[in-house]
Design a protein around this motif. Sequence first.
Motif, short mmCIF file in Angstrom:
data_model
loop_
_atom_site.label_atom_id
_atom_site.label_comp_id
_atom_site.label_asym_id
_atom_site.label_seq_id
_atom_site.Cartn_x
_atom_site.Cartn_y
_atom_site.Cartn_z
N ALA A 74 4.71 61.53 94.28
CA ALA A 74 5.97 61.05 94.58
C ALA A 74 6.37 59.88 93.70
O ALA A 74 7.57 59.75 93.29
N LEU A 75 5.69 58.84 93.74
CA LEU A 75 6.01 57.56 92.93
C LEU A 75 6.28 57.76 91.48
O LEU A 75 6.93 57.39 90.86
N THR A 76 5.04 58.56 90.94
CA THR A 76 5.11 58.97 89.60
C THR A 76 6.52 59.72 89.46
O THR A 76 7.18 59.31 88.24
N LYS A 77 6.96 60.42 90.24
CA LYS A 77 8.25 60.91 89.91
C LYS A 77 9.50 60.09 90.20
O LYS A 77 10.34 60.27 89.02
N ILE A 78 9.31 59.15 90.81
CA ILE A 78 10.38 58.09 90.87
C ILE A 78 10.41 57.40 89.41
O ILE A 78 11.43 57.10 88.95
N VAL A 79 9.32 56.94 89.02
CA VAL A 79 8.99 56.28 87.80
C VAL A 79 9.79 57.19 86.78
O VAL A 79 10.65 56.61 85.90
N HIS A 80 9.35 58.30 86.92
CA HIS A 80 9.67 59.42 85.79
C HIS A 80 11.17 59.41 85.57
O HIS A 80 12.13 59.09 84.45
N ILE A 278 11.22 65.46 55.04
CA ILE A 278 12.84 65.98 55.23
C ILE A 278 12.88 66.53 56.75
O ILE A 278 13.79 66.53 57.14
N GLU A 279 11.73 67.39 57.16
CA GLU A 279 11.76 67.90 58.41
C GLU A 279 11.41 67.15 59.57
O GLU A 279 11.50 67.27 60.65
N ASP A 280 11.12 65.87 59.07
CA ASP A 280 10.74 64.85 60.19
C ASP A 280 11.66 64.22 60.81
O ASP A 280 11.80 63.02 60.86
N LEU A 281 12.63 64.88 61.67
CA LEU A 281 13.72 64.42 62.53
C LEU A 281 13.61 65.03 63.85
O LEU A 281 13.62 66.39 63.98
N GLU A 282 13.71 64.51 64.94
CA GLU A 282 13.80 65.32 66.33
C GLU A 282 14.85 64.54 66.98
O GLU A 282 15.15 63.46 67.04
N THR A 283 15.52 65.76 67.56
CA THR A 283 16.81 65.58 68.31
C THR A 283 16.01 64.71 69.78
O THR A 283 14.98 64.88 70.15
N PHE A 284 16.82 63.63 70.16
CA PHE A 284 16.19 62.85 71.28
C PHE A 284 16.28 63.24 72.46
O PHE A 284 17.37 63.50 72.97
N HIS A 285 15.18 63.58 73.27
CA HIS A 285 15.15 64.25 74.56
C HIS A 285 14.65 63.10 75.57
O HIS A 285 13.40 63.06 75.51
N PRO A 286 15.57 62.35 76.35
CA PRO A 286 14.89 61.39 77.25
C PRO A 286 13.93 61.73 78.16
O PRO A 286 12.82 61.16 78.49
N GLU A 287 14.35 63.07 78.75
CA GLU A 287 13.36 63.57 79.68
C GLU A 287 11.93 63.87 79.13
O GLU A 287 10.81 63.49 79.63
#
Length: 437
Positions: A74-80, A278-287
């Motif tokens: 539960a705490l891990t989930k909250i920190v996440h 050139i392909e080394d770019l990622e959309t940022f996904h906070p999750e």
Amino acid sequence: MAFDNLQEKLTRTLRNLQGKGKLSENNMEDTLKEIRVALLEADVNYTVVRNFLNEIREEALGQEVLTSVEPGEALTKIVHDGLVKLLGEEEPLNFAPSGLTVIMLVGLQGTGKTTQAAKIAYQLKKQNRRPMLIAADVIRPAAIDQLKTLGAEIGVEVYSLGTDTSALETAQRGVAYAREKHYDTVLIDTAGRLQIDEELMQELQAMKETLSPQEILLTVDALTGQDIVNVASAFHEQLNVTGLVVTKFDGDSKGGGVLSVKAVTGVPIKFTGVGEKIEDLETFHPERLAERMLGMGDVVTLVEKAQEKMDMEQAEKDAEKLLSGKFTMDDLLRQIEQSQKMGPLASIAKLLPGMSEYSKALEDSDADKQLVKTKAMIQSMTREEREDPSLIRSSRKRRIAEGSGTTTTDVNRLLNQYDKMKKMMKQLSGMRGLFGL
Ligand SMILES: Nc1nc2c(ncn2[C@@H]2O[C@H](COP(=O)(O)OP(=O)(O)O)[C@@H](O)[C@H]2O)c(=O)[nH]1
Ligand SMILES: [Mg+2]
């Protein structure tokens, strides 16, 4: 990869709690203290850390974590969730509803403007848009050539008027040219300086006022740590930046600047640069980053990576089986074979739940050679032994060692590893519901 150290610490701290039936108030305070130290060591802004921990504590008390069935989880989930909130919502690029979208790339020299301009153009092209690049860093001829080379590599037109025309005029005429040619997006590569100065800002402001861009993307170098926050604040004050591209995310940065910047400046991270190609770019996904940071592995990225390389149907069956706790030596063998197709083991382990702490060990050892050995051992097992490795006792161990050209110590090590993995899979299947995996 960025965040390695922080990730290791957070994972260890939270793993210590998991499986513990009871969590006491003292226990929880200790954990929060450890999280605090880990964040501060990673150079996260002091105020950000304080607010973050206050929120976690409040949330934990509110949800009565202490008396919940699985307090550690539960705490891990909250920190996440706290980390996700810190990193902000996922924010896609803002395109003009019709006509031409104008994107300016700004930033200090060497932070990766030119490279990211080309990387973004390449992504847009793959999404069936019609991008064009404008070389508005007119101070150094080399910068124009660099953009032209990248443009040629990805088949995107680069508009340039050389070094004798001003940046503003180049950008204006470039935009007019793009309209005429029915391009739908232009990316303007601008000049940078070693530090923020008045002249640079004025040039960029003039460009912004003349062109009203949909996006002003600021490139910041992950390796500069806390300085990201200062640079972003300064640019944002002058230009109202719409998004950040955090470059050199593949390097060994501590991550604190990246974690603090949204909370301090309000500017969202939109992309991360993860290499020079050139392909080394990622959309940022906070999750996804939050999950990776807590050692939950970035399952989605792993699956995306895997999709290109392996048999998806088999992979889905395997995942089901793994999570159901039925995990045989044959499954381990198949995992090894599939992962060999995907590339060096250490980079994959980092993405797997529970495996992140092993990835360092893998980097240091001859892990890929070890795999060949492991394969040989499993192939020397009988069908029954593969289904139920607990059958493997001393004489069987010797037979397997002989058959595979290894030693009984090797066989023991494999059996231990197998037991550990099986346990981890069980743990993960327990956590799965929490995170909607
Ligand atoms: N490792 C790594 N290097 C990068 C990344 N982005 C850019 N670079 C390198 O950083 C250096 C500066 O990039 P450049 O685009 O010329 O920066 P600019 O001066 O802001 O235009 C170049 O050597 C790039 O190859 C990245 O995401 N990761
Ligand atoms: Mg440049």
